[in-house]
Write a protein that holds these residues in place. Structure first.
Motif, PDB file in Angstrom:
ATOM      1  N   ILE A  60     -17.762  25.704 -25.639  1.00 16.34           N
ATOM      2  CA  ILE A  60     -16.875  25.424 -24.666  1.00 16.34           C
ATOM      3  C   ILE A  60     -15.862  26.746 -24.924  1.00 16.34           C
ATOM      4  N   GLY A  61     -15.327  26.923 -26.304  1.00 15.18           N
ATOM      5  CA  GLY A  61     -14.439  27.699 -26.529  1.00 15.18           C
ATOM      6  C   GLY A  61     -15.186  29.277 -26.422  1.00 15.18           C
ATOM      7  N   LEU A  62     -16.168  29.395 -27.011  1.00 10.92           N
ATOM      8  CA  LEU A  62     -16.771  30.803 -26.934  1.00 10.92           C
ATOM      9  C   LEU A  62     -17.254  31.335 -25.734  1.00 10.92           C
ATOM     10  N   LEU A  63     -17.485  30.211 -24.865  1.00 11.20           N
ATOM     11  CA  LEU A  63     -17.746  30.703 -23.549  1.00 11.20           C
ATOM     12  C   LEU A  63     -16.482  30.905 -22.323  1.00 11.20           C
ATOM     13  N   THR A  64     -15.461  30.279 -22.886  1.00 14.35           N
ATOM     14  CA  THR A  64     -14.031  30.653 -22.401  1.00 14.35           C
ATOM     15  C   THR A  64     -13.489  32.143 -22.813  1.00 14.35           C
ATOM     16  N   LEU A  65     -13.713  32.322 -24.075  1.00 12.05           N
ATOM     17  CA  LEU A  65     -13.598  33.665 -24.502  1.00 12.05           C
ATOM     18  C   LEU A  65     -14.218  34.631 -23.809  1.00 12.05           C
ATOM     19  N   THR A  87      -5.767  30.313 -18.163  1.00  8.97           N
ATOM     20  CA  THR A  87      -4.613  31.124 -17.834  1.00  8.97           C
ATOM     21  C   THR A  87      -3.628  31.566 -18.996  1.00  8.97           C
ATOM     22  N   ALA A  88      -3.621  30.614 -19.987  1.00 17.27           N
ATOM     23  CA  ALA A  88      -2.793  30.766 -20.966  1.00 17.27           C
ATOM     24  C   ALA A  88      -3.297  31.870 -22.044  1.00 17.27           C
ATOM     25  N   TYR A  89      -4.560  32.113 -21.991  1.00 16.43           N
ATOM     26  CA  TYR A  89      -5.149  33.169 -22.793  1.00 16.43           C
ATOM     27  C   TYR A  89      -5.374  34.462 -22.040  1.00 16.43           C
ATOM     28  N   PHE A  90      -5.636  34.391 -20.717  1.00 17.21           N
ATOM     29  CA  PHE A  90      -5.796  35.581 -19.973  1.00 17.21           C
ATOM     30  C   PHE A  90      -4.370  36.353 -19.848  1.00 17.21           C
ATOM     31  N   TRP A  91      -3.358  35.758 -19.775  1.00 17.81           N
ATOM     32  CA  TRP A  91      -1.915  36.204 -20.125  1.00 17.81           C
ATOM     33  C   TRP A  91      -0.991  35.458 -20.901  1.00 17.81           C
ATOM     34  N   VAL A  92      -1.447  35.712 -22.276  1.00 15.46           N
ATOM     35  CA  VAL A  92      -0.727  35.047 -23.152  1.00 15.46           C
ATOM     36  C   VAL A  92       0.781  35.289 -22.801  1.00 15.46           C
ATOM     37  N   SER A  93       1.664  34.380 -22.844  1.00 19.40           N
ATOM     38  CA  SER A  93       3.122  34.629 -22.192  1.00 19.40           C
ATOM     39  C   SER A  93       3.842  33.350 -22.502  1.00 19.40           C
ATOM     40  N   THR A  94       5.261  33.199 -21.662  1.00 24.10           N
ATOM     41  CA  THR A  94       5.849  32.149 -21.614  1.00 24.10           C
ATOM     42  C   THR A  94       5.320  30.881 -21.262  1.00 24.10           C
ATOM     43  N   ASP A  95       4.135  31.269 -20.429  1.00 25.74           N
ATOM     44  CA  ASP A  95       3.272  30.052 -19.678  1.00 25.74           C
ATOM     45  C   ASP A  95       2.581  29.247 -20.870  1.00 25.74           C
ATOM     46  N   SER A  96       2.416  29.855 -21.979  1.00 27.06           N
ATOM     47  CA  SER A  96       1.800  29.195 -22.888  1.00 27.06           C
ATOM     48  C   SER A  96       2.645  27.769 -23.502  1.00 27.06           C
ATOM     49  N   ILE A  97       4.049  28.262 -23.501  1.00 23.14           N
ATOM     50  CA  ILE A  97       4.667  27.409 -23.863  1.00 23.14           C
ATOM     51  C   ILE A  97       5.080  26.241 -22.747  1.00 23.14           C
ATOM     52  N   PHE A 153       0.758  28.836 -29.302  1.00 20.07           N
ATOM     53  CA  PHE A 153       0.786  27.673 -28.016  1.00 20.07           C
ATOM     54  C   PHE A 153      -0.135  27.705 -27.150  1.00 20.07           C
ATOM     55  N   SER A 154      -0.859  28.770 -26.866  1.00 15.84           N
ATOM     56  CA  SER A 154      -2.005  28.683 -25.926  1.00 15.84           C
ATOM     57  C   SER A 154      -3.225  27.725 -26.592  1.00 15.84           C
ATOM     58  N   VAL A 155      -3.239  27.934 -28.197  1.00 22.07           N
ATOM     59  CA  VAL A 155      -4.233  27.187 -28.689  1.00 22.07           C
ATOM     60  C   VAL A 155      -3.885  25.768 -28.930  1.00 22.07           C
ATOM     61  N   ALA A 156      -2.516  25.691 -29.018  1.00 21.59           N
ATOM     62  CA  ALA A 156      -2.088  24.040 -28.939  1.00 21.59           C
ATOM     63  C   ALA A 156      -2.260  23.246 -27.618  1.00 21.59           C
ATOM     64  N   PHE A 157      -1.847  24.151 -26.813  1.00 20.10           N
ATOM     65  CA  PHE A 157      -2.454  23.473 -25.358  1.00 20.10           C
ATOM     66  C   PHE A 157      -3.964  23.024 -25.338  1.00 20.10           C
ATOM     67  N   THR A 158      -4.637  24.104 -25.716  1.00 17.72           N
ATOM     68  CA  THR A 158      -6.207  23.323 -25.588  1.00 17.72           C
ATOM     69  C   THR A 158      -6.362  22.256 -26.802  1.00 17.72           C
ATOM     70  N   LEU A 159      -5.884  22.376 -27.777  1.00 20.21           N
ATOM     71  CA  LEU A 159      -6.305  21.350 -28.777  1.00 20.21           C
ATOM     72  C   LEU A 159      -5.819  20.207 -28.621  1.00 20.21           C
ATOM     73  N   LEU A 160      -4.688  20.176 -27.860  1.00 20.37           N
ATOM     74  CA  LEU A 160      -3.885  19.009 -27.430  1.00 20.37           C
ATOM     75  C   LEU A 160      -4.708  18.222 -26.363  1.00 20.37           C
ATOM     76  N   PHE A 161      -5.012  18.907 -25.539  1.00 20.14           N
ATOM     77  CA  PHE A 161      -5.987  18.518 -24.135  1.00 20.14           C
ATOM     78  C   PHE A 161      -6.955  17.709 -25.168  1.00 20.14           C
ATOM     79  N   ILE A 162      -8.000  18.408 -25.830  1.00 18.08           N
ATOM     80  CA  ILE A 162      -9.223  17.862 -26.557  1.00 18.08           C
ATOM     81  C   ILE A 162      -8.729  16.567 -27.169  1.00 18.08           C
ATOM     82  N   ARG A 163      -7.621  16.471 -27.901  1.00 18.41           N
ATOM     83  CA  ARG A 163      -6.915  15.311 -28.731  1.00 18.41           C
ATOM     84  C   ARG A 163      -6.859  14.099 -27.656  1.00 18.41           C
ATOM     85  N   ILE A 178      -8.782  37.380 -24.032  1.00 18.70           N
ATOM     86  CA  ILE A 178      -7.292  37.361 -24.267  1.00 18.70           C
ATOM     87  C   ILE A 178      -6.697  38.601 -24.224  1.00 18.70           C
ATOM     88  N   TRP A 179      -5.648  38.423 -23.262  1.00 13.55           N
ATOM     89  CA  TRP A 179      -4.621  39.572 -23.157  1.00 13.55           C
ATOM     90  C   TRP A 179      -3.295  39.058 -23.165  1.00 13.55           C
TER      91      TRP A 179
END
Length: 374
Positions: free
Chosen positions: A23-28, A127-137, A91-101, A33-34
């Motif tokens: 899932i992660g590789l397909l998303t990437l 979205t938090a990977y395509f536009w790494v930003s304050t949205d990640s938090i 925070f983008s990665v934490a968002f994904t990992l938290l959802f999985i958890r 990531i920008w």
């Protein structure tokens, strides 16, 4: 159909780490990531979050209202270009990992995998990977609140942080969920999230904005304008974006999630609160510049409550339906709208940038912020 059977078997019977990795590789690959083009402007706030770096005539004052992220970055010393980017990417990665958890902790193995597929097909997941930003938090704070539906004090506290991070997104997300949950409660359809949870989050968000106003006054930080001022200055342009491109804009809000929405209609009157709220939040599309980004974020608590973390709904979606949705997600390109224009994956630009840094290949602009979006 043999191929579909194999994919279904992979989704539900492969090792969890292998499924999550794919899932992660397909998303990437699909998204890349920008970073948001104005990240360097937000970075200037982190140099000293107690004084505005903007001139009187700057149009960037509204960015100062997303104060929490730059403040924390300043607190830990992540104020350089790459440190500031890495801080938000974490925070983008934490968002994904938290959802999985949350999914694998609260549901059976099968339902957790179904939830993860549904999450992956929604634009908000990337979205938090395509536009790494304050949205990640912002997204991480929203999800953290959703992770503890029974702790109203924690919900209230996270609401305060959300109001200090992005009040408008937090307000509409919490108010929308409160509206939907209240109607569902009157229908006798009880969700994991109560109206008390939603109200605590909403009140906390409002208080967060009030605290921010107090901080700015205390430190004599002169903010000339906010997001409403920016909106009024650009209203005609925003309306034209929506009028000429509304087909793709509306599609991009949920992407393939619209197929999930059709499936959710099977709940009859129980689905009405969800669709009423979704329609209401979509009224913000004509006055949004980053259409997919804004709607994906403010509808995230809504789709989480009714789809992603709703065991009743997940149990009624068949493995075959999830498998077909997964296949469609793999095949359909990344769909994301900014300024009314469909954008594309940043992944080729990621590869080109790395090759440029290593071997000098490709012509990369001195400031590559807008490079993937031209």
């Amino acid at each position: 159909m043999n191929a579909v059977n194999k994919i279904e078997k992979f989704i539900y019977e492969s090792a969890a780490w292998k499924f999550i990795l794919v899932i992660g590789l397909l998303t990437l690959f699909k998204t890349g990531i920008w970073y948001i083009p104005n990240l360097s402007t937000t970075q200037s706030i982190a140099q000293n979050p107690f004084a505005s770096p903007f001139s009187e005539y700057s149009t960037d004052h509204y960015l100062f209202w997303s104060w929490l992220g730059p403040f924390v970055a300043w607190l830990i010393g992540a104020t350089g270009k790459w440190q500031f980017f890495a801080f938000h990417l974490a925070f983008s990665v934490a968002f994904t990992l938290l959802f999985i958890r949350i999914a694998f902790t609260n549901f059976s193995n099968e339902l957790a995998r179904s939830s993860l597929v549904l999450f992956s097909v929604l634009p908000v997941s990337a979205t938090a990977y395509f536009w790494v930003s304050t949205d990640s938090i912002t997204l991480f704070l929203m999800l953290l609140a959703l992770a503890f539906p029974n702790s109203l004090l924690l919900t209230f506290s996270l609401g305060i942080l959300l109001g200090m991070q992005h009040f408008e997104q937090g307000f509409f997300a919490a108010a929308g969920l409160l509206f939907a949950v209240t109607i569902s409660h009157k229908q006798g359809y009880l969700l994991k999230y109560s109206w008390k949870f939603c109200l605590s989050l909403l009140i906390g968000t409002i208080l967060g904005k009030i605290i921010l106003i107090g901080l700015f006054k205390y430190y004599s930080i002169d903010i000339e304008s906010g997001r409403l001022d920016w909106l009024l200055r650009n209203i005609n342009l925003l309306l034209s974006y929506f009028f000429f491109h509304f087909h793709y804009i509306i599609w991009s809000v949920l992407g393939l999630g619209w197929l999930v929405a059709i499936r959710f209609m099977d709940w009859g009157h129980k689905s009405v609160p969800f669709f009423l709220t979704l329609a209401g939040l979509c009224l913000l599309l004509p006055v949004s510049g980053d259409q997919t980004r804004v709607l994906a974020i403010i509808t995230f608590p809504l789709v989480s409550a009714y789809w992603l973390f709703n065991q009743d709904f997940l149990e009624k979606i068949t493995r075959r339906e999830i498998s077909m949705l997964f296949i469609a997600w793999v095949l359909v390109p990344w769909g994301w709208v900014w300024d009314g224009i469909p954008r594309w994956s940043a992944f080729p630009y990621d590869v080109a940038y790395v090759l440029h840094r290593l071997f000098g290949w490709f012509d990369v602009p001195m400031d590559p912020a807008l490079w993937p979006f031209r």
